[in-house]
Design an enzyme around this catalytic site. Structure first.
Site, short mmCIF file in Angstrom:
data_model
loop_
_atom_site.label_atom_id
_atom_site.label_comp_id
_atom_site.label_asym_id
_atom_site.label_seq_id
_atom_site.Cartn_x
_atom_site.Cartn_y
_atom_site.Cartn_z
N GLY A 186 34.12 63.14 -70.36
CA GLY A 186 34.88 62.60 -68.74
C GLY A 186 35.49 61.40 -69.03
N GLY A 188 37.30 59.98 -66.71
CA GLY A 188 37.31 59.85 -65.18
C GLY A 188 37.29 58.25 -65.18
N VAL A 189 37.25 57.49 -64.13
CA VAL A 189 37.52 55.74 -64.14
C VAL A 189 36.74 55.49 -65.52
CG1 VAL A 189 37.63 53.62 -62.65
CG2 VAL A 189 37.28 56.22 -61.86
N ILE A 190 35.11 55.62 -65.48
CA ILE A 190 34.17 54.92 -65.94
C ILE A 190 35.05 55.05 -68.11
CG2 ILE A 190 32.36 55.06 -67.60
CD1 ILE A 190 31.27 54.70 -64.45
N ALA A 326 32.95 49.34 -54.56
CA ALA A 326 31.62 47.82 -54.66
C ALA A 326 32.46 47.44 -52.86
CB ALA A 326 32.34 47.20 -54.96
N HIS A 450 61.51 38.10 -54.77
CA HIS A 450 63.02 38.01 -55.90
C HIS A 450 62.72 37.10 -56.99
CE1 HIS A 450 65.50 39.93 -58.08
NE2 HIS A 450 66.12 38.74 -58.53
P1 FAD Z 1 24.64 48.91 -56.59
O1 FAD Z 1 24.87 48.35 -56.80
O2 FAD Z 1 24.47 49.98 -57.39
O3 FAD Z 1 23.41 48.39 -56.39
C1 FAD Z 1 21.88 48.58 -56.23
C2 FAD Z 1 20.66 47.79 -55.53
O4 FAD Z 1 19.88 48.39 -55.58
C3 FAD Z 1 20.16 47.47 -57.51
O5 FAD Z 1 20.34 46.47 -57.75
C4 FAD Z 1 18.98 48.75 -57.80
O6 FAD Z 1 18.48 47.30 -58.99
C5 FAD Z 1 18.70 47.52 -55.98
N1 FAD Z 1 17.90 49.12 -56.41
C6 FAD Z 1 17.69 50.02 -56.17
N2 FAD Z 1 16.14 50.62 -55.93
C7 FAD Z 1 15.20 49.81 -55.07
C8 FAD Z 1 14.47 49.33 -55.47
N3 FAD Z 1 13.85 50.46 -54.18
N4 FAD Z 1 13.41 48.27 -54.30
C9 FAD Z 1 14.95 47.76 -54.50
N5 FAD Z 1 15.85 47.19 -55.00
C10 FAD Z 1 16.10 49.02 -55.58
N6 FAD Z 1 33.30 49.66 -57.58
C11 FAD Z 1 34.19 49.41 -57.58
O7 FAD Z 1 34.62 49.22 -56.42
N7 FAD Z 1 35.42 48.42 -58.46
C12 FAD Z 1 35.13 48.70 -60.50
O8 FAD Z 1 36.27 47.74 -60.79
C13 FAD Z 1 34.29 48.61 -60.60
N8 FAD Z 1 33.73 48.88 -61.88
C14 FAD Z 1 32.74 49.93 -62.15
C15 FAD Z 1 32.81 49.79 -63.56
C16 FAD Z 1 31.33 50.41 -64.22
C17 FAD Z 1 31.21 50.27 -65.55
C18 FAD Z 1 30.26 51.26 -62.99
C19 FAD Z 1 28.61 51.83 -63.83
C20 FAD Z 1 30.38 51.10 -61.48
C21 FAD Z 1 31.65 50.17 -61.21
N9 FAD Z 1 32.27 50.39 -59.57
C22 FAD Z 1 33.29 49.76 -59.45
C23 FAD Z 1 30.93 50.83 -59.16
C24 FAD Z 1 30.32 49.96 -58.07
O9 FAD Z 1 29.90 49.10 -59.33
C25 FAD Z 1 28.97 50.07 -57.41
O10 FAD Z 1 30.23 50.77 -56.20
C26 FAD Z 1 29.08 49.39 -56.50
O11 FAD Z 1 28.01 48.72 -56.73
C27 FAD Z 1 28.03 49.92 -55.49
O12 FAD Z 1 26.58 49.01 -54.92
P2 FAD Z 1 25.72 49.44 -53.74
O13 FAD Z 1 25.53 48.27 -53.29
O14 FAD Z 1 26.05 50.21 -53.50
O15 FAD Z 1 24.87 49.52 -55.01
P1 NAD Z 2 34.19 60.57 -62.44
O1 NAD Z 2 33.43 61.09 -61.08
O2 NAD Z 2 35.14 59.09 -62.14
O3 NAD Z 2 34.51 61.12 -63.64
C1 NAD Z 2 33.91 61.73 -64.83
C2 NAD Z 2 34.35 62.81 -64.96
O4 NAD Z 2 33.73 63.52 -65.80
C3 NAD Z 2 35.10 64.02 -64.14
O5 NAD Z 2 36.52 63.78 -64.34
C4 NAD Z 2 34.70 65.53 -64.40
O6 NAD Z 2 35.33 66.42 -64.84
C5 NAD Z 2 34.12 64.80 -66.11
N1 NAD Z 2 32.79 65.36 -66.29
C6 NAD Z 2 32.26 66.48 -66.01
N2 NAD Z 2 30.63 66.93 -66.24
C7 NAD Z 2 31.67 67.31 -67.93
C8 NAD Z 2 31.49 67.89 -68.65
N3 NAD Z 2 30.01 68.60 -69.15
N4 NAD Z 2 31.88 67.64 -69.74
C9 NAD Z 2 33.14 67.03 -69.63
N5 NAD Z 2 33.40 66.62 -68.72
C10 NAD Z 2 32.87 66.51 -67.36
O7 NAD Z 2 32.75 59.68 -62.72
P2 NAD Z 2 32.03 57.83 -64.11
O8 NAD Z 2 33.14 57.73 -64.34
O9 NAD Z 2 31.14 58.64 -64.50
O10 NAD Z 2 32.10 57.05 -62.51
C11 NAD Z 2 31.49 57.27 -61.84
C12 NAD Z 2 31.71 56.52 -60.37
O11 NAD Z 2 31.61 54.87 -60.63
C13 NAD Z 2 33.25 56.73 -60.49
O12 NAD Z 2 33.24 58.05 -59.13
C14 NAD Z 2 33.78 55.33 -59.63
O13 NAD Z 2 33.64 55.25 -57.65
C15 NAD Z 2 33.00 54.30 -59.76
N6 NAD Z 2 33.56 53.31 -60.59
C16 NAD Z 2 34.72 52.74 -60.78
C17 NAD Z 2 35.56 52.21 -61.29
C18 NAD Z 2 36.62 51.69 -60.44
O14 NAD Z 2 36.53 51.41 -58.96
N7 NAD Z 2 37.59 50.80 -61.50
C19 NAD Z 2 35.23 51.94 -62.06
C20 NAD Z 2 33.57 52.43 -62.44
C21 NAD Z 2 33.38 53.52 -62.14
#
Ligand code: FAD
Ligand code: NAD
Length: 472
Positions: A186, A188-190, A326, A450
């Site tokens: 993948g 994507g962003v991650i 987030a 600037h």
């Molecule tokens: P979450 O942050 O997932 O929080 C949900 C919470 O609900 C969790 O703590 C979970 O334990 C709790 N929960 C779930 N089910 C239950 C239940 N039944 N009872 C009680 N608690 C429960 N986004 C950005 O904008 N910028 C970034 O740089 C960015 N980087 C990322 C990097 C990575 C590696 C990943 C994985 C994600 C990243 N994201 C980023 C995406 C971002 O983390 C999410 O979009 C954001 O956390 C979503 O917020 P949320 O409150 O919807 O859910």
């Molecule tokens: P993503 O949707 O950004 O990328 C997933 C990638 O995997 C896509 O390009 C897709 O085409 C590819 N893919 C799917 N199936 C495949 C396969 N079988 N073989 C090869 N490639 C395949 O998802 P992600 O990188 O997992 O991130 C998940 C979400 O977390 C993002 O949508 C983003 O919203 C959030 N996130 C945000 C940030 C940030 O804001 N900086 C950072 C990390 C994560």
């Protein structure tokens, strides 16, 4: 334990949930926030945005010390890094922030309850059963429930996470040593963010991407540029690669994939990060029983007021439609709190920026060129490159581009797309322009200090009317 009654119960303490709870409390609502894990802050603070940015920063400092300083006339005899120290720094930042959220909840007199929440149908008011780690259960009732349970990594058939050789993002944030050869599934962003971290620290990184491009959703011109720059940094891309499986054999993992013509390939690495998207997390929540409908992708269905198909139950953040970001979750949390307090909550999705924290950063807000073309919206593009900007030269960051898309008739800014140093900070100005309905001329007429990178954005706005000053 006696049943406790609240105005609002929020399930989940991520950026959606904790921000919603705080805004509810500010508006005078008696609020509880239920979180299954002992720390607060959700994916973002614990295993997402924050730890990934900590490692991106540390690895970039190392890489820069190794390769970026000589051009500035700075030399050093030896540069090395201590992975344990980097991880410790990451943990300290996470601890500080998650502790900070717990404090904020307490200061706002929000009952912060640890345990797994489940919706329980209970007549007129809503009940949430909370099961603690020790199995004990308590019930709380509320006039309204807000589901903010976030998302989890999407699994890929044939690629089983084992938490060691084949990991999701959480695993890739905690490798105890630098992989020799990291295979990313993948682009994507991650994948690109965490691939950058480990590449900078010395890993060979192979990226397998199903589509014929990287970063789906990002403007095509910018994504193409991103791939070129990242390939120059050593990321090896195979596009059009459909991964079919991964097999662990001792320290090695073989990842198999099919190209567009059906040809079979295999690549062997010592670690695999599978990042093919995230799925809404509703496991064990009791949605069906409570009348909360899910759509075909498992997301909780909501109306324009974030209300689910069960009256009085709302949902926000990653668990509903839209970008998994987030700040999008936070804004929805605030909007729903204001609606619950009798006000008018609103999120302008056209003005939600997104940023990829690679180097250089990639940032976007509003519509892409592809979207405008598909919608038949007449637009004009203004472009300006970092290479002609004095501050970019001083920084040694001349690789970059700002593109502004404005309506061809009204000049209203419809989109802004940036690849370049500090793009994530620059995009805030474009988001504000879109939020305020500004024209490209409004942006161009605003005085920009600037020498700053913000001048690139201004020149791109000037270029919409083909009157950029520093363009030959
Ligand atoms: P979450 O942050 O997932 O929080 C949900 C919470 O609900 C969790 O703590 C979970 O334990 C709790 N929960 C779930 N089910 C239950 C239940 N039944 N009872 C009680 N608690 C429960 N986004 C950005 O904008 N910028 C970034 O740089 C960015 N980087 C990322 C990097 C990575 C590696 C990943 C994985 C994600 C990243 N994201 C980023 C995406 C971002 O983390 C999410 O979009 C954001 O956390 C979503 O917020 P949320 O409150 O919807 O859910
Ligand atoms: P993503 O949707 O950004 O990328 C997933 C990638 O995997 C896509 O390009 C897709 O085409 C590819 N893919 C799917 N199936 C495949 C396969 N079988 N073989 C090869 N490639 C395949 O998802 P992600 O990188 O997992 O991130 C998940 C979400 O977390 C993002 O949508 C983003 O919203 C959030 N996130 C945000 C940030 C940030 O804001 N900086 C950072 C990390 C994560």
């Amino acid at each position: 334990m006696p049943e406790t009654r609240y105005d609002v119960v929020v399930i989940g303490s991520g950026p959606g949930g904790y921000v919603c709870a705080i805004r509810c409390a500010q508006l005078g609502l008696k609020t509880a926030c239920v979180e299954r894990y002992p720390t607060r802050g959700g994916t973002c603070l614990n295993v997402g945005c924050i730890p990934s940015k900590a490692l991106l920063e540390s690895s970039e400092r190392y890489h820069d010390a190794l390769h970026g300083l000589e051009a500035h006339g700075v030399t050093s005899s030896s540069v090395s890094f201590d992975l344990d120290a980097m991880m410790q720094r990451k943990r300290a930042i996470v601890d500080q922030l998650t502790g900070g959220v717990a404090t904020l909840l307490a200061r706002n007199k929000i009952d912060s309850i640890t345990g797994r929440g489940r919706l329980v149908s209970d007549g007129a008011s809503h009940a949430v059963a909370v099961v603690a780690e020790d199995g004990s259960e308590r019930r709380i009732t509320a006039d309204a429930v807000v589901i903010a349970t976030g998302s989890k990594p999407t699994p890929l058939r044939g690629v089983d996470f084992d938490g060691d050789r084949i990991v999701d993002s959480t695993g890739a944030l905690s490798f105890s040593e630098v992989p020799e050869h990291l295979v990313l599934i993948g682009a994507g962003v991650i994948g690109l963010e965490l691939g950058s971290v480990w590449r900078r620290l010395g890993a060979r990184v192979t990226v397998l991407e199903y589509l014929d491009r990287v970063l789906p959703g990002i403007d095509g011109e910018i994504a193409k540029q991103a791939k070129k720059v990242l390939a120059r940094q050593g990321l090896e891309f195979s596009l059009g690669a459909r991964v079919t499986g991964a097999r662990v054999d001792g320290d090695a993992v073989t990842v198999t994939w099919l190209d567009a013509a059906g040809g079979e390939h295999a690549v062997v690495g010592d670690r695999v990060l599978c990042a093919v998207g995230r799925r809404p997390y509703t496991d064990g929540l009791g949605c069906v029983e409570a009348g909360v409908a899910l759509d075909e992708r498992g997301r909780i269905e909501v109306d324009g007021s974030f209300q689910t198909t069960a009256p009085g139950i709302f949902a926000i953040g990653d668990v509903i439609r839209g970008a998994m970001l987030a700040h999008k979750a936070e804004d929805e949390g605030i909007a729903v709190a204001e609606i619950l307090a009798g006000g008018a909550g609103h999120v302008n999705y056209d003005a939600v920026p997104s940023i990829v924290y690679t180097h250089p950063e990639i940032a976007a807000v509003g519509r892409t060129e592809e979207e405008l073309k598909a919608a038949g919206v007449p637009y004009t593009a203004g472009r300006f490159r970092y290479a002609a900007n004095g501050r970019a030269m001083a920084l040694g960051e001349t690789d970059g581009l700002v593109k502004i898309l404005a309506h061809a008739e009204t000049d209203r800014v419809l989109g802004c797309h940036i690849i370049g140093a500090r793009a994530g900070d620059l995009i805030a100005e474009a988001a504000l322009a879109i939020e305020l309905g500004a024209s490209a001329e409004d942006v161009a007429r605003s005085c920009h200090a600037h020498p700053t990178l913000a001048e690139v954005l201004r020149e791109a706005a000037l270029d919409v009317a083909k009157r950029a000053i520093h363009k030959a």
